[in-house]
Design a protein around this motif. Structure first.
Motif, PDB file in Angstrom:
ATOM      1  N   GLU A  52      29.882   6.711 -48.389  1.00 48.25           N
ATOM      2  CA  GLU A  52      30.306   5.715 -49.376  1.00 48.25           C
ATOM      3  C   GLU A  52      30.014   6.182 -50.794  1.00 48.25           C
ATOM      4  N   ARG A  79      29.650  -0.879 -52.056  1.00 52.05           N
ATOM      5  CA  ARG A  79      29.512  -0.299 -50.710  1.00 52.05           C
ATOM      6  C   ARG A  79      28.538   0.876 -50.713  1.00 52.05           C
ATOM      7  N   GLU A  82      25.003  -0.484 -50.909  1.00 55.39           N
ATOM      8  CA  GLU A  82      24.571  -0.982 -49.589  1.00 55.39           C
ATOM      9  C   GLU A  82      24.160   0.179 -48.700  1.00 55.39           C
TER      10      GLU A  82
END
Length: 93
Positions: A52, A79, A82
Motif C-alpha cells: 500500500e 490505506r 493502516e
C-alpha cells in the motif's frame, strides 16, 4: 508534439486534512495537500516496503501531475497508514 505535464505541488482541492500519528506526539504530521503527503511518505514513513505504501507513492505522484484525482491519493495514503500501523485522524478545517 506531446504536451508538457505540469506538477502541481501544493494542490489541495478535495484534500480534507489528516493528522498522521507516526510514533509519539513529536512525530505527528499534518497532511493538507499533495505536497504534505509526498513529504510524509518520503521523509517520515516508518517503512518503504509495504504494498500500500508503494501504491500511495505512485498515486501521489500521479495526482501531482494531474493524472489522478486528489481524492484517490488521499485514500491511498489512508490505506498505506493502516498497513503501517499509523493512526489517521481526520482534521476539521
Amino acid at each position: 508534439m506531446q504536451g508538457v505535464s505540469v506538477m502541481k505541488r501544493h494542490r489541495s482541492e478535495e484534500f480534507a486534512p489528516l493528522m498522521l500519528v507516526m510514533s509519539g506526539q513529536k512525530k505527528n504530521r499534518l497532511v493538507r495537500s499533495l505536497h504534505d503527503m509526498a513529504e510524509a511518505l518520503m521523509l517520515a514513513w516508518p517503512s518503504d516496503d509495504g504494498e500500500e505504501y508503494i501504491v500511495a507513492v505512485k498515486t501521489c505522484l500521479d495526482a501531482l501531475y494531474g493524472n489522478r484525482p486528489v481524492k484517490d491519493a488521499r485514500a491511498a495514503l489512508i490505506r498505506a497508514a493502516e498497513e503501517a500501523g499509523i493512526l489517521v485522524i481526520g482534521v476539521i478545517p
